[in-house]
Design an enzyme around this catalytic site. Structure first.
Site, PDB file in Angstrom:
ATOM      1  N   LYS A 152      -8.124   0.457   5.805  1.00 39.64           N
ATOM      2  CA  LYS A 152      -6.979   0.825   6.651  1.00 39.64           C
ATOM      3  C   LYS A 152      -7.477   1.729   7.774  1.00 39.64           C
ATOM      4  CE  LYS A 152      -3.697   4.052   5.470  1.00 39.64           C
ATOM      5  NZ  LYS A 152      -3.747   4.967   6.640  1.00 39.64           N
ATOM      6  N   ASP A 204      -6.899   8.923   3.140  1.00 37.92           N
ATOM      7  CA  ASP A 204      -7.649  10.107   3.580  1.00 37.92           C
ATOM      8  C   ASP A 204      -6.829  11.374   3.325  1.00 37.92           C
ATOM      9  OD1 ASP A 204      -5.787   9.870   5.578  1.00 37.92           O
ATOM     10  OD2 ASP A 204      -7.223   9.964   7.238  1.00 37.92           O
ATOM     11  N   SER A 205      -5.608  11.204   2.798  1.00 39.47           N
ATOM     12  CA  SER A 205      -4.853  12.356   2.280  1.00 39.47           C
ATOM     13  C   SER A 205      -5.652  13.029   1.163  1.00 39.47           C
ATOM     14  CB  SER A 205      -3.481  11.909   1.757  1.00 39.47           C
ATOM     15  OG  SER A 205      -3.604  10.768   0.933  1.00 39.47           O
ATOM     16  N   GLU A 212      -5.909   3.900  11.555  1.00 36.37           N
ATOM     17  CA  GLU A 212      -4.697   4.424  12.170  1.00 36.37           C
ATOM     18  C   GLU A 212      -4.592   4.083  13.651  1.00 36.37           C
ATOM     19  OE1 GLU A 212      -4.172   8.625  11.423  1.00 36.37           O
ATOM     20  OE2 GLU A 212      -4.156   8.337   9.244  1.00 36.37           O
ATOM     21  N   GLU A 238       4.759   5.105   9.133  1.00 38.37           N
ATOM     22  CA  GLU A 238       4.950   6.440   8.546  1.00 38.37           C
ATOM     23  C   GLU A 238       5.875   7.300   9.401  1.00 38.37           C
ATOM     24  OE1 GLU A 238       1.442   8.519   7.227  1.00 38.37           O
ATOM     25  OE2 GLU A 238       2.570  10.378   6.858  1.00 38.37           O
ATOM     26  N   ASP A 298      -9.243   3.965   2.976  1.00 41.09           N
ATOM     27  CA  ASP A 298      -8.746   4.505   4.240  1.00 41.09           C
ATOM     28  C   ASP A 298      -9.917   5.005   5.077  1.00 41.09           C
ATOM     29  OD1 ASP A 298      -6.780   5.205   5.997  1.00 41.09           O
ATOM     30  OD2 ASP A 298      -5.958   6.841   4.788  1.00 41.09           O
TER      31      ASP A 298
HETATM   32  O1  KIV Z   1      -3.822   8.904   3.573  1.00 42.38           O
HETATM   33  C1  KIV Z   1      -2.776   8.486   3.063  1.00 42.38           C
HETATM   34  O2  KIV Z   1      -2.415   8.829   1.932  1.00 42.38           O
HETATM   35  C2  KIV Z   1      -1.968   7.555   3.839  1.00 42.38           C
HETATM   36  C3  KIV Z   1      -0.653   7.157   3.290  1.00 42.38           C
HETATM   37  C4  KIV Z   1       0.313   8.250   3.444  1.00 42.38           C
HETATM   38  C5  KIV Z   1      -0.149   5.897   3.874  1.00 42.38           C
HETATM   39  O3  KIV Z   1      -2.378   7.150   4.879  1.00 42.38           O
END
Ligand code: KIV
Length: 320
Positions: free
Chosen positions: A142, A73-74, A144, A211, A112
């Site tokens: 994924k 989600d970055s 969090e 992280e 994510d």
């Molecule tokens: O969103 C993302 O890129 C991440 C990574 C930094 C693990 O969660």
């Protein structure tokens, strides 16, 4: 955009068996499985994960031979220009993940789950996890944090979808955590992070991202994990490492986090390239003769004679 015949998009076979001989005669590697990740952990072979957000970045990371690809989600910040990760929607994440799927042959693909896509209920979490699998072709998702997220992770795993956990600095809750800063630097907070990781393992996660936590925390946690740990700013004791594509290649223009190593400076090269193009258009150096299409002389004469006879009145008749 032009696609040359030798640049056709990657096609998987309908059976899902993506191994075999590719166009250039090389033998493709087989898709990475979760079992292989556990085998690598057992052998002490570091796992390599990287983010990707579109078709071209997927083909790059695939060719580079990474084990796992995360559509993080970055993306909210590095490709969509939002100020944080929280605004990105499920629709946006599914669209980006589908593009990555089309560019990948080998690595395990993890989608994510964005902020607001899994917190409300197990049903919401399962529905959205299923979208990553059905609509985008991801292999896993994924999410969090521990606590309620561990319950969501269990529900998704029970629905048959592999889940990766994520603890330490969890950007979706950065405001609660006091900003984008390392987590677990006191023994008390370190214990909380370790407990969250163990909850996610207990919930059935197949791997966990750590992280921005001190190396000592990772060293204390890893012996208690039977699942692979993947660090980003978590020191060398994790079973693997992950970095954001735009960070490691120097595409992102912001100040990189302490844990980032930039292996290339691609943004500088991109600005140089576009700047050189702009300059050559303005000085008429581009396009030059090798970029031109030509007609046979008799065809050109006929066309030019016809064009010379066109008058504004009756233009459409002339065309007929
Ligand atoms: O969103 C993302 O890129 C991440 C990574 C930094 C693990 O969660």
């Amino acid at each position: 955009m032009s696609i040359h015949p030798d640049q056709q998009p990657i096609q998987s076979s309908p059976t899902g068996n993506k191994s075999g001989r590719s166009g250039d005669g090389s033998v493709d590697r087989r898709p990475v499985t979760i079992t292989q990740l556990f085998e690598k952990k057992a052998l002490g072979e570091p796992l390599v994960m990287v983010t990707a957000y579109d078709y071209p970045s997927a083909t790059v990371v695939d060719e580079a031979g990474v084990d796992l690809v995360l559509v993080g989600d970055s993306a909210a910040m590095v490709v969509l220009g939002y100020p944080s990760t929280t605004p990105v929607s499920m629709d946006e994440m599914v669209m980006l993940s589908g593009a990555v799927r089309r560019g990948l042959k080998t690595p395990l693909l993890v989608g994510d789950m964005p902020f607001g896509s899994y917190e409300a209920s197990n049903e919401q979490a399962i529905n959205n996890a299923q979208r990553f699998i059905k609509e985008a072709g991801c292999d896993a998702v994924k999410l969090e944090r521990g606590g309620a997220s561990a319950e969501r992770a269990k529900a998704i795993v029970d629905a048959g979808i592999p889940v990766m956990g994520h603890v330490g600095l969890t950007p979706q809750s950065a405001v609660q955590l006091g900003g984008f800063r390392a987590q677990g630097r006191t023994a008390a907070r370190g214990k909380e992070v370790i407990e969250e990781a163990l909850e996610l393992q207990q919930a059935g996660c197949f791997a966990i991202v750590l992280e921005a936590v001190p190396s000592e925390l990772t060293e204390a946690l890893v012996p208690h994990l039977s699942i692979p740990s993947i660090g980003i700013g978590a020191g060398p004791a994790a079973d693997g490492q992950v970095l954001v594509y735009h960070d490691l290649l120097g595409i992102w223009q912001g100040r990189p986090a302490k844990f980032v190593r930039q292996y290339e400076q691609i943004r500088e090269a991109m600005v140089r390239g576009v700047g050189a193009y702009a300059e050559e258009v303005r000085t008429r150096e581009y396009p030059s003769s090798e970029h031109e299409y030509q007609m046979a002389p008799d065809e050109a004469h006929e066309l030019q004679a016809w064009a010379a006879g066109i008058h504004n009145i009756g233009f459409s008749k002339n065309l007929g």
